[in-house]
Design a protein around this motif. Structure first.
Motif, PDB file in Angstrom:
ATOM      1  N   LYS A   1       0.678  -1.205  -0.109  1.00 20.09           N
ATOM      2  CA  LYS A   1       0.138   0.132   0.029  1.00 20.09           C
ATOM      3  C   LYS A   1       0.934   1.247   0.000  1.00 20.09           C
TER       4      LYS A   1
ATOM      5  N   ASP B   1       0.375   9.765   0.787  1.00 24.80           N
ATOM      6  CA  ASP B   1      -0.612   9.230   1.873  1.00 24.80           C
ATOM      7  C   ASP B   1      -1.906   8.827   1.541  1.00 24.80           C
ATOM      8  N   GLU B   2      -2.648   9.418   0.457  1.00 23.09           N
ATOM      9  CA  GLU B   2      -3.732   8.868   0.362  1.00 23.09           C
ATOM     10  C   GLU B   2      -4.166   9.148  -1.197  1.00 23.09           C
TER      11      GLU B   2
ATOM     12  N   ARG C   1      -7.385  10.111  -3.156  1.00 20.39           N
ATOM     13  CA  ARG C   1      -8.804  10.502  -2.570  1.00 20.39           C
ATOM     14  C   ARG C   1      -9.757  10.148  -3.663  1.00 20.39           C
TER      15      ARG C   1
ATOM     16  N   GLN D   1      -4.053   4.666   2.059  1.00 21.08           N
ATOM     17  CA  GLN D   1      -4.703   5.526   2.670  1.00 21.08           C
ATOM     18  C   GLN D   1      -4.124   6.145   4.214  1.00 21.08           C
ATOM     19  N   ARG D   2      -4.597   7.291   4.140  1.00 20.31           N
ATOM     20  CA  ARG D   2      -3.973   7.894   5.719  1.00 20.31           C
ATOM     21  C   ARG D   2      -4.626   7.247   6.828  1.00 20.31           C
TER      22      ARG D   2
END
Length: 182
Positions: free
Chosen positions: A107, A122-123, A125, A175-176
């Motif tokens: 990830k 980090d993410e 969206r 994902q954060r």
């Protein structure tokens, strides 16, 4: 540990063994291998951006807006077009994204910049995969605002395009944490 793969189809009346694989600790648990991409300059993307702005202008002009609102909307679309095409008119800034390094099993996703640095993501969206365009909204480590990445098939090989589309659709995105610390 040895894993044997057998072909159960009938070939000359016998079962044939295709191959024997060695198991290792570096195997990929969900069948996604790492994806390392370098983007070529796109010739389709500027045309796509210009076409989208022309459609926006057409929608504004065909709407029944007062002249003042029409003028403001036209100026905003022109400003948006100028901002969107800035990277194509004057390329070569150090913070330009020129590649992608994605390890779906871990990830982990990183953007490769022109300067050679990698910016951890980090993410993820938002994502959009349609024929001819991939759009990603990525939040880099330590930032609040996303980076929008638009990709077209002329920026990479057909095999890389296919693999990227599959990974975006099916791999678990980075994902954060709930704490927002990454």
């Amino acid at each position: 540990m040895r894993i044997r793969i057998f072909f159960s189809g009938l070939c000359n009346g016998q079962f044939q063994r295709i191959r024997t694989l060695q198991g290792s600790s570096r195997s990929y648990s969900n069948a996604f291998s790492p994806l390392e991409l370098r983007f070529e300059p796109s010739y389709r993307l500027p045309a796509l951006v210009v076409g989208a702005h022309i459609l926006a202008l057409a929608a504004i002009f065909y709407s029944d807006l007062p002249k003042f609102t029409l003028t403001i909307c036209t100026a905003l679309v022109a400003l948006s077009a100028t901002h969107s095409l800035k990277g194509f008119i004057k390329p070569g800034r150090d913070d330009t994204v020129v590649g992608l390094s994605w390890y779906p099993d871990r990830k982990q996703l990183a953007l490769v910049l022109l300067s050679g640095a990698q910016l951890q993501v980090d993410e993820l969206r938002q994502k959009l995969v349609i024929p001819g365009v991939i759009v990603l909204s990525l939040v880099p480590e330590g930032r609040l605002l996303p980076i929008w990445l638009m990709l077209t098939p002329d920026q990479m090989s057909a095999e890389e395009w296919r693999r990227l589309a599959i990974v975006i659709k099916w791999a678990p995105p980075p994902q954060r944490d709930a704490s927002g610390q990454g």
